[in-house]
Design a protein around this motif. Sequence first.
Motif, PDB file in Angstrom:
ATOM      1  N   ILE A  54       1.100  -1.533  -0.242  1.00 29.15           N
ATOM      2  CA  ILE A  54      -0.215  -0.121   0.018  1.00 29.15           C
ATOM      3  C   ILE A  54       0.471   0.891  -0.164  1.00 29.15           C
ATOM      4  CG2 ILE A  54      -1.742   1.362   1.109  1.00 29.15           C
ATOM      5  CD1 ILE A  54      -3.015  -0.774   0.259  1.00 29.15           C
ATOM      6  N   MET A  55       1.999   1.096   1.184  1.00 30.59           N
ATOM      7  CA  MET A  55       2.754   1.685   0.739  1.00 30.59           C
ATOM      8  C   MET A  55       3.693   2.543  -0.276  1.00 30.59           C
ATOM      9  SD  MET A  55       6.828   2.118   2.557  1.00 30.59           S
ATOM     10  CE  MET A  55       7.394   1.641   1.888  1.00 30.59           C
ATOM     11  N   ILE A  56       4.190   1.114  -1.140  1.00 32.37           N
ATOM     12  CA  ILE A  56       4.428   1.603  -2.420  1.00 32.37           C
ATOM     13  C   ILE A  56       3.177   2.269  -3.425  1.00 32.37           C
ATOM     14  CG2 ILE A  56       5.059   0.311  -4.355  1.00 32.37           C
ATOM     15  CD1 ILE A  56       7.591   0.640  -1.706  1.00 32.37           C
ATOM     16  N   VAL A  57       2.843   2.156  -3.709  1.00 31.65           N
ATOM     17  CA  VAL A  57       1.598   2.688  -4.346  1.00 31.65           C
ATOM     18  C   VAL A  57       1.471   4.099  -4.144  1.00 31.65           C
ATOM     19  CG1 VAL A  57      -1.097   2.571  -5.560  1.00 31.65           C
ATOM     20  CG2 VAL A  57       0.198   0.966  -4.826  1.00 31.65           C
ATOM     21  N   TYR A  58       0.682   3.970  -2.574  1.00 31.74           N
ATOM     22  CA  TYR A  58       0.641   6.190  -2.371  1.00 31.74           C
ATOM     23  C   TYR A  58       2.584   6.474  -2.941  1.00 31.74           C
ATOM     24  CZ  TYR A  58      -2.713   5.330  -0.227  1.00 31.74           C
ATOM     25  OH  TYR A  58      -5.148   4.378   0.282  1.00 31.74           O
ATOM     26  N   LEU A  59       3.742   5.742  -2.820  1.00 33.80           N
ATOM     27  CA  LEU A  59       4.793   6.099  -2.847  1.00 33.80           C
ATOM     28  C   LEU A  59       4.905   6.731  -4.804  1.00 33.80           C
ATOM     29  CD1 LEU A  59       7.560   4.709  -1.197  1.00 33.80           C
ATOM     30  CD2 LEU A  59       7.459   7.523  -1.226  1.00 33.80           C
ATOM     31  N   ALA A  60       4.499   5.780  -5.293  1.00 33.02           N
ATOM     32  CA  ALA A  60       4.124   6.131  -6.885  1.00 33.02           C
ATOM     33  C   ALA A  60       3.510   7.372  -6.816  1.00 33.02           C
ATOM     34  CB  ALA A  60       3.752   4.835  -7.648  1.00 33.02           C
ATOM     35  N   SER A  61       2.227   7.304  -6.035  1.00 34.94           N
ATOM     36  CA  SER A  61       1.032   8.399  -6.842  1.00 34.94           C
ATOM     37  C   SER A  61       1.458   9.701  -6.286  1.00 34.94           C
ATOM     38  CB  SER A  61       0.309   8.401  -5.640  1.00 34.94           C
ATOM     39  OG  SER A  61      -0.538   7.258  -5.552  1.00 34.94           O
ATOM     40  N   LEU A  62       3.188   9.715  -5.407  1.00 36.00           N
ATOM     41  CA  LEU A  62       3.409  11.040  -4.834  1.00 36.00           C
ATOM     42  C   LEU A  62       4.131  11.534  -5.782  1.00 36.00           C
ATOM     43  CD1 LEU A  62       3.858  10.006  -1.183  1.00 36.00           C
ATOM     44  CD2 LEU A  62       2.455  12.137  -1.435  1.00 36.00           C
ATOM     45  N   GLN A  63       4.434  10.966  -6.835  1.00 34.16           N
ATOM     46  CA  GLN A  63       5.976  11.153  -7.480  1.00 34.16           C
ATOM     47  C   GLN A  63       5.415  11.984  -8.713  1.00 34.16           C
ATOM     48  OE1 GLN A  63       8.772  10.828  -6.090  1.00 34.16           O
ATOM     49  NE2 GLN A  63       7.684   9.569  -4.941  1.00 34.16           N
ATOM     50  N   PHE A  64       3.561  12.225  -8.762  1.00 30.03           N
ATOM     51  CA  PHE A  64       2.709  12.693  -9.096  1.00 30.03           C
ATOM     52  C   PHE A  64       2.645  14.355  -9.048  1.00 30.03           C
ATOM     53  CE2 PHE A  64       2.679   9.056 -11.578  1.00 30.03           C
ATOM     54  CZ  PHE A  64       3.078   8.705 -13.027  1.00 30.03           C
ATOM     55  N   VAL A  65       2.488  14.578  -8.240  1.00 35.12           N
ATOM     56  CA  VAL A  65       2.122  15.887  -7.327  1.00 35.12           C
ATOM     57  C   VAL A  65       3.419  16.756  -7.976  1.00 35.12           C
ATOM     58  CG1 VAL A  65       1.514  16.626  -5.523  1.00 35.12           C
ATOM     59  CG2 VAL A  65       0.887  14.456  -5.367  1.00 35.12           C
ATOM     60  N   PRO A  66       3.103  18.021  -9.143  1.00 31.37           N
ATOM     61  CA  PRO A  66       3.813  17.963  -9.154  1.00 31.37           C
ATOM     62  C   PRO A  66       4.365  19.118  -7.994  1.00 31.37           C
ATOM     63  CG  PRO A  66       1.960  18.893 -10.421  1.00 31.37           C
ATOM     64  CD  PRO A  66       1.698  17.864  -8.876  1.00 31.37           C
ATOM     65  N   ALA A  67       6.110  19.967  -8.129  1.00 27.97           N
ATOM     66  CA  ALA A  67       6.585  20.468  -6.878  1.00 27.97           C
ATOM     67  C   ALA A  67       6.186  21.402  -7.230  1.00 27.97           C
ATOM     68  CB  ALA A  67       8.121  20.484  -6.766  1.00 27.97           C
ATOM     69  N   GLU A  68       6.109  22.741  -7.887  1.00 24.89           N
ATOM     70  CA  GLU A  68       5.477  23.486  -7.674  1.00 24.89           C
ATOM     71  C   GLU A  68       3.768  23.805  -7.143  1.00 24.89           C
ATOM     72  OE1 GLU A  68       5.900  21.955 -10.792  1.00 24.89           O
ATOM     73  OE2 GLU A  68       7.683  21.997 -11.692  1.00 24.89           O
ATOM     74  N   ILE A  69       3.915  23.079  -7.304  1.00 23.60           N
ATOM     75  CA  ILE A  69       2.166  23.818  -6.954  1.00 23.60           C
ATOM     76  C   ILE A  69       2.550  23.689  -4.786  1.00 23.60           C
ATOM     77  CG2 ILE A  69       0.248  22.567  -5.741  1.00 23.60           C
ATOM     78  CD1 ILE A  69       0.056  21.721  -9.449  1.00 23.60           C
ATOM     79  N   LYS A  70       3.317  22.584  -5.064  1.00 25.34           N
ATOM     80  CA  LYS A  70       3.488  22.317  -3.283  1.00 25.34           C
ATOM     81  C   LYS A  70       4.421  23.855  -2.783  1.00 25.34           C
ATOM     82  CE  LYS A  70       5.043  18.591  -3.200  1.00 25.34           C
ATOM     83  NZ  LYS A  70       5.986  16.772  -2.964  1.00 25.34           N
ATOM     84  N   GLU A  71       5.571  23.955  -3.367  1.00 26.80           N
ATOM     85  CA  GLU A  71       6.112  25.114  -3.263  1.00 26.80           C
ATOM     86  C   GLU A  71       5.147  26.606  -2.733  1.00 26.80           C
ATOM     87  OE1 GLU A  71       9.207  25.208  -6.055  1.00 26.80           O
ATOM     88  OE2 GLU A  71      10.109  23.302  -5.128  1.00 26.80           O
ATOM     89  N   ALA A  72       4.167  26.517  -4.291  1.00 24.49           N
ATOM     90  CA  ALA A  72       3.053  27.829  -4.365  1.00 24.49           C
ATOM     91  C   ALA A  72       2.764  27.668  -2.662  1.00 24.49           C
ATOM     92  CB  ALA A  72       2.621  27.598  -5.588  1.00 24.49           C
ATOM     93  N   ALA A  73       1.466  26.434  -2.296  1.00 23.77           N
ATOM     94  CA  ALA A  73       1.445  26.501  -1.545  1.00 23.77           C
ATOM     95  C   ALA A  73       1.979  27.031  -0.700  1.00 23.77           C
ATOM     96  CB  ALA A  73       0.714  25.158  -0.793  1.00 23.77           C
ATOM     97  N   ILE A  74       3.358  26.430  -0.218  1.00 26.35           N
ATOM     98  CA  ILE A  74       4.177  27.262   1.222  1.00 26.35           C
ATOM     99  C   ILE A  74       4.036  28.849   1.340  1.00 26.35           C
ATOM    100  CG2 ILE A  74       6.856  26.928   1.827  1.00 26.35           C
ATOM    101  CD1 ILE A  74       6.656  24.223   1.160  1.00 26.35           C
ATOM    102  N   VAL A  75       4.453  29.035  -0.207  1.00 27.32           N
ATOM    103  CA  VAL A  75       4.763  30.287  -0.116  1.00 27.32           C
ATOM    104  C   VAL A  75       3.566  31.514   0.389  1.00 27.32           C
ATOM    105  CG1 VAL A  75       5.231  32.148  -2.220  1.00 27.32           C
ATOM    106  CG2 VAL A  75       6.189  30.177  -2.817  1.00 27.32           C
ATOM    107  N   ASP A  76       2.689  30.831  -0.530  1.00 27.33           N
ATOM    108  CA  ASP A  76       0.817  31.080   0.400  1.00 27.33           C
ATOM    109  C   ASP A  76       0.636  31.028   1.966  1.00 27.33           C
ATOM    110  OD1 ASP A  76       0.340  31.735  -1.978  1.00 27.33           O
ATOM    111  OD2 ASP A  76      -0.527  30.711  -2.970  1.00 27.33           O
TER     112      ASP A  76
END
Length: 299
Positions: free
Chosen positions: A176-198
């Motif tokens: 289950i962890m491996i599937v979630y790890l694979a899914s997390l790779q498709f979350v763009p870093a730019e969006i996460k960084e924008a959320a931190i900036v906001d």
Amino acid sequence: MRLKGIHNLKTFWTGILFLLPISVMIFTFMLVPVFQTMYYSLTNWDGLGDYRFVGLKNYKRILSDASFVSTMYRTLWMGLAIALLTNILGMLLALAVNQAFKTRNLLRSLFYFPKLLPIVLGAYVWGYILDTNNGLMNKLLSSLMGNSVKVLWVDSPDTVAFTIILVAVWQLTGPIMIVYLASLQFVPAEIKEAAIVDGASPARKFFTIILPMIAPGITVNTLIGLAAGLKLFDLPFALTGGGPARASETLAIRIYRNAFQSLDLAYGMAAAFILVVFVLLITLVFVAVTKRYEGRAYE
């Protein structure tokens, strides 16, 4: 235009050719046995001699058997608990080892390791660990508490089902962890960084950005967890044999006993067909729910 049509036709038949081997395997080893099970469940066949049709007699016996209904409910809540706990723990572990630190690959391997162990071997190892008198778990608890502790992990009807759930979660969380790890790779870093900036908090970033974007992984893991939990057989059979007092007996164990120990094969096949329908309906409901959430996530 003609060349395009020929190309499309060639592509179509190429796809059919690639699908043919797996389609034949699914038909031969999955669909045919299901239909055979349904057919023989309407007879009085004992697996050896002749048989005759008895209609729904086996199903009436099953549904009028209070112990069978109790086993069905037990299988349901154990399967749901395993699916829920493995998904929660698998997601938390995936989020943890997705961070950038030196030992993350080692930790990923360690968390996945339980899945590499044969289930029966793992069950026997846990049997020694959870032994009431000499088990490592009770000795550890005794050391921490400062007095003798004897928890009846697998020897009491009140605790054995919960113990099996915890061991099943230990074995299934890695995939289950491996599937979630694979899914997390498709979350763009730019969006996460924008959320931190906001100024988004980690919790808000997770629930508003990460969770919706890993929705396909949630669907897959829901299917994996439910299928494994509802068809549970080898772990409780090796660890407790379905006991004590049938408190850890699942539908799969009951089917095995009726079909191969009591030689009431038609009754066992009726129970097996009920299990197939049972697993299929519950899985379809939960997958539909997660798919609906997945659709909302991409709106």
